[in-house]
Design a protein around this motif. Structure first.
Motif, PDB file in Angstrom:
ATOM      1  N   THR B 119       2.311  -8.122  -2.054  1.00 46.12           N
ATOM      2  CA  THR B 119       3.066  -7.412  -1.030  1.00 46.12           C
ATOM      3  C   THR B 119       4.199  -6.610  -1.672  1.00 46.12           C
ATOM      4  N   VAL B 120       4.760  -5.718  -0.864  1.00 44.62           N
ATOM      5  CA  VAL B 120       5.880  -4.894  -1.301  1.00 44.62           C
ATOM      6  C   VAL B 120       7.024  -5.790  -1.783  1.00 44.62           C
ATOM      7  N   LEU B 164      12.414   0.583   2.428  1.00 44.29           N
ATOM      8  CA  LEU B 164      11.061   0.012   2.516  1.00 44.29           C
ATOM      9  C   LEU B 164      11.069  -1.376   3.146  1.00 44.29           C
ATOM     10  N   SER B 167       8.359  -2.443   5.562  1.00 46.62           N
ATOM     11  CA  SER B 167       6.989  -2.645   5.051  1.00 46.62           C
ATOM     12  C   SER B 167       6.924  -3.796   4.062  1.00 46.62           C
ATOM     13  N   ARG B 168       7.908  -4.682   4.079  1.00 43.73           N
ATOM     14  CA  ARG B 168       8.006  -5.694   3.020  1.00 43.73           C
ATOM     15  C   ARG B 168       6.779  -6.591   2.921  1.00 43.73           C
ATOM     16  N   GLU B 170       3.695  -5.743   3.721  1.00 44.47           N
ATOM     17  CA  GLU B 170       2.442  -5.012   3.558  1.00 44.47           C
ATOM     18  C   GLU B 170       1.978  -5.099   2.113  1.00 44.47           C
ATOM     19  N   SER B 172       1.040  -3.696  -1.276  1.00 45.15           N
ATOM     20  CA  SER B 172       1.681  -2.509  -1.857  1.00 45.15           C
ATOM     21  C   SER B 172       0.715  -1.335  -1.958  1.00 45.15           C
ATOM     22  N   SER B 174      -1.359  -0.443   0.169  1.00 44.07           N
ATOM     23  CA  SER B 174      -1.614   0.173   1.469  1.00 44.07           C
ATOM     24  C   SER B 174      -0.512   1.165   1.846  1.00 44.07           C
ATOM     25  N   LEU B 175       0.559   1.228   1.050  1.00 42.79           N
ATOM     26  CA  LEU B 175       1.648   2.153   1.353  1.00 42.79           C
ATOM     27  C   LEU B 175       1.200   3.595   1.098  1.00 42.79           C
ATOM     28  N   LYS B 179       5.841   6.476  -0.661  1.00 48.76           N
ATOM     29  CA  LYS B 179       6.512   5.175  -0.615  1.00 48.76           C
ATOM     30  C   LYS B 179       6.154   4.329  -1.830  1.00 48.76           C
ATOM     31  N   GLN B 180       4.912   4.482  -2.318  1.00 51.36           N
ATOM     32  CA  GLN B 180       4.535   3.740  -3.525  1.00 51.36           C
ATOM     33  C   GLN B 180       5.427   4.154  -4.695  1.00 51.36           C
ATOM     34  N   LEU B 183       8.680   2.525  -4.213  1.00 53.99           N
ATOM     35  CA  LEU B 183       8.590   1.098  -4.508  1.00 53.99           C
ATOM     36  C   LEU B 183       8.605   0.878  -6.022  1.00 53.99           C
TER      37      LEU B 183
END
Lengths: 379, 278
Positions: B119-120, B164, B167-168, B170, B172, B174-175, B179-180, B183
């Protein structure tokens, strides 16, 4: 952190208590439930090896096939330390026993009864520690390798261990190709409060719990990072070597503990017991359960053992149906059926039974609900 | 102005190919320095040498007064060495990338390298692991509860800082792309760096996203008191935010200066910007 409803903890405790009660019931009826007991015990032992293999393969991404080698280190250490002193001469009748071991065993036999009762556990622990040390040393060399190359190196390692144990040079220690027998069964725990039948479940339970705690700790996250992307993990300040070594050593330790338990379960071991097919059996359990799922490995260990040793037994008996003799039913046929079943399972569950997810009560409820819904629609 | 990172006569040769030749850069503390050049100029190789991915063939990397990498051509490489000869660096200093990261030098990658299945939140939390004090058993038995909580809080704060936090949980991978990238920067920041190396942070971004990224880089530079060293092809971004620029071509430094100086440098226009006109 994520808040969990407390219900799930209660469910888990109830499930654990029920299982324990069931084990006590089994203990009371051990004469009539022989097959069930032996399947469950073997399942518990293989579950521990499978989980420790999963720690390495599923969580750290190190494709290692050395499990059988480390199991044999544990099994031999345990066996040598717990075969009753009076049986030693009979076991080592061909080559005699090494004097150092005999002296150690005589010394152990002189210690007070309390010490005697915990020696089997010390033996298991010592087997684990020796295997862990071996892993630490060979880890320097083999953990530089990646994926298939690591698999080949560890495979070779496991075979080297087997060859050493069966070599005539170690006759007085490992009894060479004759193997060791007259190994006592599981010891009872807590002054007999936990009967010997339940001991393997307790040891597996504690070990798996530790591995789960480790996986969910910061180090476990670092392991997963290495599995996901080594270069990125290293760039995030994670020492690849140190963490791979940790995972390898811990995995080997628990494999060896399980190997020691296997020796107690089988009552006699030889180097052939720990050939490469044993590693494949465990790899099979890990893959069926789901690479990267601890609960998957545990469930699959029991399922695979039960299917192989018990549920498919009737395929091995000759069968006559309505006066017609069915030709294929004979000894060994169950393994054919077993293999076909495996293929079916792998085809249906590409990621193994659990994939990379863990068992949860919420997940179970969801599954049950999904299964119920279509029925309601039919009505 | 103090110098945080410098390379001295840094040369990297693979077989017979000199990827980076005699690179001398000085990155002043608290500034944004850019490294630009046409494709294949050796920019990423320079990054990899600085962050410990490759051992240099010749020269030295100094970070905050300490030599973090040093080498000179030896044995077979001595015979086939094609780079510029400079004063011999007798010592061999090798540091693994993880050691260099822990010294305070974090990087992002040209092709995003997130921990895809995690995950993120976990992505950022893992980067906090490098400064963990608890041992394996301490961490497994949760004897470091305070440390764990501090790590989690820090990671959350960082996610909030880069926008972010929602989206914590989610995965990573899938971002969305932008946003990736963010991150990845947040993850690098989580290691607590003093120098941040960004390898083409705006790659694949549209002009609007690139502008946002420019503002973001300046923003984090100020609030985390960072020094930034970046590789980039988007000239708008580079010219906007850089304090000084190095231009590489075929491994050689062909220009150095402020954005305005570099823009008007003939050799740069020939080697790089001229390509567009042709």
């Amino acid at each position: 952190m994520m808040k969990k409803p407390k219900n799930t903890t209660i469910y888990s405790l109830i499930a654990a208590a029920l299982f324990l009660a069931f084990l006590y019931w089994l203990d009371a009826n051990r004469l009539s439930q022989g097959m069930l007991i032996s399947v469950l015990q073997k399942g518990a032992i293989l579950a521990l090896v499978a989980v420790s293999m999963n720690l390495l393969n599923g969580f750290t991404g190190l494709f290692s096939l050395g499990q059988a080698g480390f199991m044999s280190i544990g099994a031999y250490t345990t066996a040598i330390l717990i075969i009753p002193v009076k049986s030693l001469d009979g076991v080592y009748y061909m080559n005699g026993i090494h004097p150092a071991i005999m002296n150690l065993r005589l010394l152990m036999a002189k210690s007070p009864p309390f010490m005697q009762s915990i020696y089997p556990f010390i033996a298991l622990l010592l087997g684990g520690i020796i295997a862990a040390l071996a892993a630490l040393i060979v880890g320097f060399a083999v953990l530089r390798l990646k994926s298939d190359y690591l698999a080949i190196a560890t495979l070779g390692l496991s075979e080297i261990v087997r060859a050493i144990f069966s070599s005539p040079q170690f006759d007085q220690i490992t009894n060479g190709s004759y193997g060791l027998n007259k190994i006592p069964n599981f010891p009872p725990m807590l002054f007999g409060l936990i009967p010997s039948l339940i001991t393997p479940f307790i040891i597996t339970g504690i070990s798996v719990a530790f591995i789960v705690l480790l996986i969910n700790s910061s180090y476990g996250r670092a392991f997963k990072a290495i599995r996901e992307d080594e270069i990125a993990a290293e760039a995030m300040g994670i020492s690849l070597y140190k963490h791979k070594e940790m995972s390898f050593v811990i995995s080997s330790f628990f494999s060896a503990v399980a190997g020691g338990m296997l020796a107690m379960y089988m009552r006699s071991i030889e180097a052939k017991t720990f050939s490469i097919t044993l590693t494949y059996d465990i790899l099979l359990i890990v893959v069926i359960g789901g690479i990267g799922s601890v609960t998957g490995s545990v469930v699959s260990a029991f399922l695979v053992t039960a299917a192989k040793e018990w549920w498919l037994r009737f395929f091995d008996q000759p069968l006559t149906l309505f006066g017609v003799h069915i030709p294929l039913f004979r000894t060994g046929f169950r393994m054919v059926i077993f293999s076909i079943l495996l293929m079916v399972v792998v085809l249906i569950y590409r990621q193994g039974l659990f994939g990379t997810t863990e068992f949860s009560w919420a997940g179970l409820a969801k599954r049950l609900r999904i299964k119920r819904k279509p029925k309601q629609e039919v009505q | 102005m103090s110098i945080l990172l410098s390379t001295e006569h840094l040369t990297m040769q693979f077989g017979g190919v000199v990827a980076v030749d005699d690179l001398n850069i000085k990155i002043p503390t608290g500034e944004i320095t850019a490294l630009i050049g046409p494709n294949g100029a050796g920019k990423t190789t320079a990054f990899n040498v600085i962050t410990g991915g490759y051992q240099p063939t010749n020269g030295r990397v100094v970070f905050d007064g300490a030599v973090i990498a040093e080498n000179c051509p030896r044995s077979k490489m001595k015979r086939i060495y094609n780079g510029t000869y400079s004063e011999p660096y007798r010592e061999t200093v090798v540091n693994k990338p993880d050691v260099i990261t822990r010294m305070g030098l974090a990087r992002t990658f040209q092709n995003i390298r997130l921990f895809k299945e995690l995950t993120v939140f976990e992505n950022v939390l893992i980067a906090k692991h490098c400064h963990i004090k608890a041992g394996l058993f301490g961490a497994a038995f949760r004897l470091n509860k305070a440390e764990e909580r501090a790590m989690a809080l820090d990671a959350e704060a960082l996610l909030e800082r880069v926008g972010l936090l929602e989206s914590r949980n989610e995965k990573s991978s899938s971002l969305p792309y932008g946003k990736q990238r963010r991150l990845e920067i947040a993850r690098a920041l989580a290691t607590g760096p003093r120098l941040l190396l960004l390898d083409e942070p705006a790659a694949g971004m549209n002009p609007k996203e690139t502008d946002e990224l420019s503002a973001f880089i300046v923003d984090i530079k100020d609030s985390f008191e960072l020094t930034v060293f970046l590789i980039e092809h988007h000239m708008n971004l580079v010219m906007d935010i850089s304090d000084s620029i190095y231009v590489l071509d075929y491994g050689k430094t062909i220009a150095y200066g402020t954005p305005a100086e570099v823009q008007n440098n003939d050799r740069v226009i020939q080697a790089y910007l001229g390509v567009e006109e042709a």
